[in-house]
Motif scaffolding. Structure first.
Motif, mmCIF file in Angstrom:
data_model
loop_
_atom_site.group_PDB
_atom_site.id
_atom_site.type_symbol
_atom_site.label_atom_id
_atom_site.label_comp_id
_atom_site.label_asym_id
_atom_site.label_seq_id
_atom_site.Cartn_x
_atom_site.Cartn_y
_atom_site.Cartn_z
ATOM 1 N N ASN A 1 0.789 -1.232 0.000
ATOM 2 C CA ASN A 1 0.000 0.000 0.000
ATOM 3 C C ASN A 1 0.823 1.285 0.000
ATOM 4 O O ASN A 1 0.265 2.366 -0.126
ATOM 5 N N LYS B 1 -6.249 1.658 3.555
ATOM 6 C CA LYS B 1 -5.059 2.082 2.807
ATOM 7 C C LYS B 1 -4.792 1.172 1.615
ATOM 8 O O LYS B 1 -4.411 1.632 0.533
ATOM 9 N N GLY B 2 -4.963 -0.125 1.821
ATOM 10 C CA GLY B 2 -4.721 -1.076 0.738
ATOM 11 C C GLY B 2 -5.706 -0.912 -0.407
ATOM 12 O O GLY B 2 -5.322 -0.918 -1.582
ATOM 13 N N PHE C 1 -6.904 -5.702 -4.571
ATOM 14 C CA PHE C 1 -6.510 -5.671 -3.160
ATOM 15 C C PHE C 1 -7.051 -6.891 -2.431
ATOM 16 O O PHE C 1 -8.173 -7.332 -2.681
#
Length: 100
Positions: A15, A42-43, A60
């Protein structure tokens, strides 16, 4: 999406920083990338940003490398989704307490 001629990569800690750039470079070279991170927000954002920049083969998946259950879930996801793994970039780390 089980196509055997594509290359599939998992990047832990993808990330930000070096991990994010590795994801970008792999995807730019035709590799399907599973960007993983412990922090789902965040990812997801990192993967979305790469997709918006034209790198559609980045997805993701949440991963906490310190949690065996999380690792097993990722392995099952990759097996189900792709049937194989060609590249593993272990960029994530576990911070330990200093001895002093």
């Amino acid at each position: 999406m089980s196509v055997t001629h594509i290359r599939v990569a998992v990047v832990t800690g993808g990330n930000g920083g070096i991990g994010l750039e590795i994801c970008r470079q792999l995807a730019s070279n035709g590799v399907s990338v599973v960007l993983t991170a412990r922090d789902e927000k965040k990812g997801s954002k990192a993967a979305e940003d790469l997709q918006k920049s034209g790198l559609s083969d980045v997805i993701f998946h949440r991963l906490d490398i310190a949690d065996r259950s999380s690792v097993r879930q990722l392995a099952e996801f990759v097996k189900t989704e792709f049937g194989k793994l060609d590249i593993l970039v272990n960029n994530a780390a576990i911070a330990e307490q200093p001895l002093i």
